[in-house]
Design a protein around this motif. Structure first.
Motif, PDB file in Angstrom:
ATOM      1  N   GLN A 154     -45.387 -11.819   7.892  1.00  0.00           N
ATOM      2  CA  GLN A 154     -44.470 -11.679   9.035  1.00  0.00           C
ATOM      3  C   GLN A 154     -44.819 -12.687  10.125  1.00  0.00           C
ATOM      4  N   ALA A 155     -46.122 -12.803  10.418  1.00  0.00           N
ATOM      5  CA  ALA A 155     -46.566 -13.699  11.498  1.00  0.00           C
ATOM      6  C   ALA A 155     -46.273 -15.155  11.147  1.00  0.00           C
ATOM      7  N   GLY A 156     -46.474 -15.519   9.893  1.00  0.00           N
ATOM      8  CA  GLY A 156     -46.224 -16.895   9.459  1.00  0.00           C
ATOM      9  C   GLY A 156     -44.751 -17.258   9.592  1.00  0.00           C
ATOM     10  N   LEU A 157     -43.880 -16.337   9.178  1.00  0.00           N
ATOM     11  CA  LEU A 157     -42.440 -16.602   9.267  1.00  0.00           C
ATOM     12  C   LEU A 157     -42.007 -16.701  10.725  1.00  0.00           C
ATOM     13  N   LYS A 158     -42.587 -15.867  11.558  1.00  0.00           N
ATOM     14  CA  LYS A 158     -42.265 -15.889  12.988  1.00  0.00           C
ATOM     15  C   LYS A 158     -42.689 -17.230  13.596  1.00  0.00           C
ATOM     16  N   LEU A 180     -43.022 -20.085  12.072  1.00  0.00           N
ATOM     17  CA  LEU A 180     -42.132 -21.146  11.580  1.00  0.00           C
ATOM     18  C   LEU A 180     -40.819 -21.157  12.359  1.00  0.00           C
ATOM     19  N   ARG A 181     -40.291 -19.965  12.574  1.00  0.00           N
ATOM     20  CA  ARG A 181     -39.052 -19.833  13.321  1.00  0.00           C
ATOM     21  C   ARG A 181     -39.219 -20.374  14.739  1.00  0.00           C
ATOM     22  N   GLU A 182     -40.379 -20.068  15.307  1.00  0.00           N
ATOM     23  CA  GLU A 182     -40.608 -20.471  16.703  1.00  0.00           C
ATOM     24  C   GLU A 182     -40.701 -21.977  16.887  1.00  0.00           C
ATOM     25  N   GLY A 191     -38.714 -23.864  15.259  1.00  0.00           N
ATOM     26  CA  GLY A 191     -37.355 -24.330  14.986  1.00  0.00           C
ATOM     27  C   GLY A 191     -37.024 -24.563  13.528  1.00  0.00           C
ATOM     28  N   VAL A 192     -37.844 -24.072  12.613  1.00  0.00           N
ATOM     29  CA  VAL A 192     -37.540 -24.214  11.188  1.00  0.00           C
ATOM     30  C   VAL A 192     -36.453 -23.210  10.813  1.00  0.00           C
ATOM     31  N   LEU A 193     -35.416 -23.681  10.136  1.00  0.00           N
ATOM     32  CA  LEU A 193     -34.356 -22.793   9.641  1.00  0.00           C
ATOM     33  C   LEU A 193     -34.860 -22.146   8.351  1.00  0.00           C
ATOM     34  N   LEU A 194     -34.862 -20.811   8.324  1.00  0.00           N
ATOM     35  CA  LEU A 194     -35.420 -20.100   7.172  1.00  0.00           C
ATOM     36  C   LEU A 194     -34.324 -19.487   6.309  1.00  0.00           C
ATOM     37  N   LEU A 195     -34.359 -19.827   5.033  1.00  0.00           N
ATOM     38  CA  LEU A 195     -33.422 -19.289   4.045  1.00  0.00           C
ATOM     39  C   LEU A 195     -34.226 -18.714   2.893  1.00  0.00           C
ATOM     40  N   ASN A 196     -33.560 -17.867   2.101  1.00  0.00           N
ATOM     41  CA  ASN A 196     -34.272 -17.329   0.936  1.00  0.00           C
ATOM     42  C   ASN A 196     -33.437 -17.450  -0.326  1.00  0.00           C
ATOM     43  N   GLN A 197     -34.093 -17.790  -1.410  1.00  0.00           N
ATOM     44  CA  GLN A 197     -33.445 -17.636  -2.707  1.00  0.00           C
ATOM     45  C   GLN A 197     -34.291 -16.762  -3.598  1.00  0.00           C
ATOM     46  N   THR A 198     -33.576 -15.987  -4.394  1.00  0.00           N
ATOM     47  CA  THR A 198     -34.185 -14.971  -5.247  1.00  0.00           C
ATOM     48  C   THR A 198     -33.733 -15.214  -6.675  1.00  0.00           C
ATOM     49  N   VAL A 199     -34.575 -14.894  -7.617  1.00  0.00           N
ATOM     50  CA  VAL A 199     -34.139 -14.879  -9.007  1.00  0.00           C
ATOM     51  C   VAL A 199     -33.931 -13.414  -9.389  1.00  0.00           C
ATOM     52  N   LEU A 200     -32.785 -13.125  -9.965  1.00  0.00           N
ATOM     53  CA  LEU A 200     -32.509 -11.767 -10.424  1.00  0.00           C
ATOM     54  C   LEU A 200     -33.320 -11.519 -11.687  1.00  0.00           C
ATOM     55  N   LEU A 201     -34.223 -10.543 -11.607  1.00  0.00           N
ATOM     56  CA  LEU A 201     -35.211 -10.363 -12.668  1.00  0.00           C
ATOM     57  C   LEU A 201     -35.239  -8.917 -13.167  1.00  0.00           C
ATOM     58  N   ARG A 202     -35.079  -8.762 -14.458  1.00  0.00           N
ATOM     59  CA  ARG A 202     -35.194  -7.443 -15.087  1.00  0.00           C
ATOM     60  C   ARG A 202     -36.573  -6.853 -14.778  1.00  0.00           C
ATOM     61  N   GLY A 203     -36.577  -5.612 -14.331  1.00  0.00           N
ATOM     62  CA  GLY A 203     -37.851  -4.944 -14.070  1.00  0.00           C
ATOM     63  C   GLY A 203     -38.477  -5.295 -12.732  1.00  0.00           C
ATOM     64  N   VAL A 204     -37.821  -6.178 -11.972  1.00  0.00           N
ATOM     65  CA  VAL A 204     -38.363  -6.561 -10.661  1.00  0.00           C
ATOM     66  C   VAL A 204     -37.390  -6.188  -9.538  1.00  0.00           C
ATOM     67  N   ASN A 205     -36.150  -6.650  -9.664  1.00  0.00           N
ATOM     68  CA  ASN A 205     -35.179  -6.435  -8.568  1.00  0.00           C
ATOM     69  C   ASN A 205     -33.772  -6.209  -9.118  1.00  0.00           C
ATOM     70  N   ASP A 206     -33.682  -5.653 -10.326  1.00  0.00           N
ATOM     71  CA  ASP A 206     -32.384  -5.531 -10.999  1.00  0.00           C
ATOM     72  C   ASP A 206     -31.682  -4.215 -10.681  1.00  0.00           C
ATOM     73  N   ASN A 207     -31.721  -3.807  -9.406  1.00  0.00           N
ATOM     74  CA  ASN A 207     -30.970  -2.621  -9.012  1.00  0.00           C
ATOM     75  C   ASN A 207     -30.549  -2.757  -7.558  1.00  0.00           C
ATOM     76  N   VAL A 208     -29.503  -2.024  -7.179  1.00  0.00           N
ATOM     77  CA  VAL A 208     -28.920  -2.182  -5.842  1.00  0.00           C
ATOM     78  C   VAL A 208     -29.912  -1.809  -4.725  1.00  0.00           C
ATOM     79  N   PRO A 209     -30.653  -0.693  -4.841  1.00  0.00           N
ATOM     80  CA  PRO A 209     -31.605  -0.397  -3.757  1.00  0.00           C
ATOM     81  C   PRO A 209     -32.640  -1.513  -3.549  1.00  0.00           C
ATOM     82  N   ALA A 210     -33.109  -2.113  -4.625  1.00  0.00           N
ATOM     83  CA  ALA A 210     -34.107  -3.186  -4.490  1.00  0.00           C
ATOM     84  C   ALA A 210     -33.502  -4.410  -3.821  1.00  0.00           C
ATOM     85  N   LEU A 211     -32.268  -4.755  -4.201  1.00  0.00           N
ATOM     86  CA  LEU A 211     -31.616  -5.924  -3.601  1.00  0.00           C
ATOM     87  C   LEU A 211     -31.282  -5.665  -2.136  1.00  0.00           C
ATOM     88  N   ALA A 212     -30.850  -4.438  -1.827  1.00  0.00           N
ATOM     89  CA  ALA A 212     -30.529  -4.100  -0.435  1.00  0.00           C
ATOM     90  C   ALA A 212     -31.801  -4.127   0.412  1.00  0.00           C
TER      91      ALA A 212
END
Ligand SMILES: *Cc1c(COP(=O)(O)O)cnc(C)c1O
Ligand code: SF4
Length: 343
Positions: free
Chosen positions: A245-249, A251-253, A255-276
């Motif tokens: 959290q502190a590192g991202l904060k 970076l933001r401070e 002026g770095v624009l922060l974006l995220n990309q995720t890989v949809l992975l079976r057994g890791v994040n393959d359900n709506v609650p996990a993605l939300a």
């Protein structure tokens, strides 16, 4: 259960000539499946751990990341991303070593020019974590080494193509480069007039938060061009760490624009609650969800695949649960296409 060859006594990187806190943290990362199993107090036969898979693509997970895994849980979504399994050894039809056509797109050593206006630089083969689903796990880094001539060829290519306005630093992971090498590269890129943005694709803010230190922040803040950082987070639990959290904060401070990309992975994040939950965690950290990638069909990663129809249904259901800006674009990378393909 452990299958395959006996564990090699892997020597850790010597830390005698490295000095930064993050370099020592990386040197002491977990590299031995038995150590990981012991640290997490895993018992019984919860998964088919494979030493042969670990030999082909070795285990690598920093302690900071391992501390966010739940003890005793073979199905922990962070553990699943790093644990070498026997499923990786099985050859699956349609899963190949270069699914995204990187070889074709290589214009000069380590420079991938696939899309208009932007090029991707393979800056290093090194990473701070070895993600079992990685599409670059078979990438011939030693053949594609732009650092061999101190980036000269790569920089010449960019300098002589005025249409290039954005340079992506990728790898491997560009933040595994030393501060000296990274700032040297970034400053030379920033000196090219038509380069407007430098974009770093990195997992280090998530997996090795020690990397976001004063020296890095100072170096990035002094660049004369816009800096974008695409962090590669796959699960909300990856944010359960004050240092992340502190590192991202920080970076933001600067002026770095922060974006995220995720890989949809079976057994890791393959359900709506996990993605939300992931989108909520991202936005809470001021990181905008950008892409949700369908897995690239790389050999050894078939067990992570979520079929396209299921992926579309997941995103449609996600859209009904969170604000629109929390819904990443579902995309697939198709070799030879001029952009990521939206689904
Ligand atoms: C993914 C990728 C990019 C970036 O694409 P965006 O849609 O701008 O995020 C650029 N170059 C290569 C070679 C890529 O694979
Ligand atoms: S950090 Fe990126 S390049 Fe490195 S193993 Fe993970 S997915 Fe692959």
């Amino acid at each position: 259960m452990i299958t395959g060859i006996a564990a090699k006594n892997q020597t850790k990187n010597s830390s005698s000539f490295t000095s930064s806190v993050w370099q020592r943290a990386l040197a002491s990362a977990v590299r031995d499946p038995f150590e990981l199993i012991r640290l997490l107090e895993l018992e019984g036969q919860g998964a088919e751990v494979s030493l042969e898979a670990a030999r082909q693509f070795r285990l690598l997970a920093p302690h900071s990341y391992v501390r966010r895994m739940k003890k005793g849980d073979w199905n922990d979504p962070l553990l699943r991303q790093v644990l070498p399994l026997s499923a990786e050894i099985q050859l699956t039809q349609g899963f190949v070593s270069d699914p995204v056509g990187d070889h074709e797109a290589m214009v000069t050593d380590g420079v991938l020019h696939k899309y208009q206006g932007r090029v991707l630089l393979v800056t290093t083969g090194a990473c701070a974590i070895h993600c079992r689903y990685c599409f670059r796990r078979h990438f011939p880094y030693s053949e594609a080494n732009p650092a061999r001539d101190h980036w000269k060829e790569a920089l010449d290519y960019i300098a002589s193509n005025p249409e290039i306005t954005e340079v992506l630093l990728s790898g491997g992971d560009p933040l595994t480069l030393s501060d000296e090498r990274l700032s040297n590269l970034c400053e030379r890129l920033a000196a090219i007039e038509h380069v407007q943005r430098i974009r770093l694709h990195t997992r280090l803010p998530i997996v090795l938060p020690e990397r976001i230190d004063e020296r890095l922040l100072t170096g990035l803040s002094q660049l004369k061009k816009q800096v974008i950082m695409v962090i590669h987070a796959n699960h909300a639990h990856e944010f359960q760490d004050a240092e992340v959290q502190a590192g991202l904060k920080a970076l933001r401070e600067i002026g770095v624009l922060l974006l995220n990309q995720t890989v949809l992975l079976r057994g890791v994040n393959d359900n709506v609650p996990a993605l939300a939950a992931l989108s909520e965690a991202l936005v809470a950290a001021n990181v905008m969800p950008y892409y949700l990638h369908i897995l690239d069909r790389v050999q050894g990663a078939a067990h992570f695949e979520v079929p396209e129809a299921e992926a579309k249904a997941l995103v449609a259901a996600l859209r009904l649960q969170v604000p629109g800006y929390m819904v990443p674009q579902l995309v697939r990378e198709v070799a030879g296409e001029g952009a990521k393909t939206p689904l």
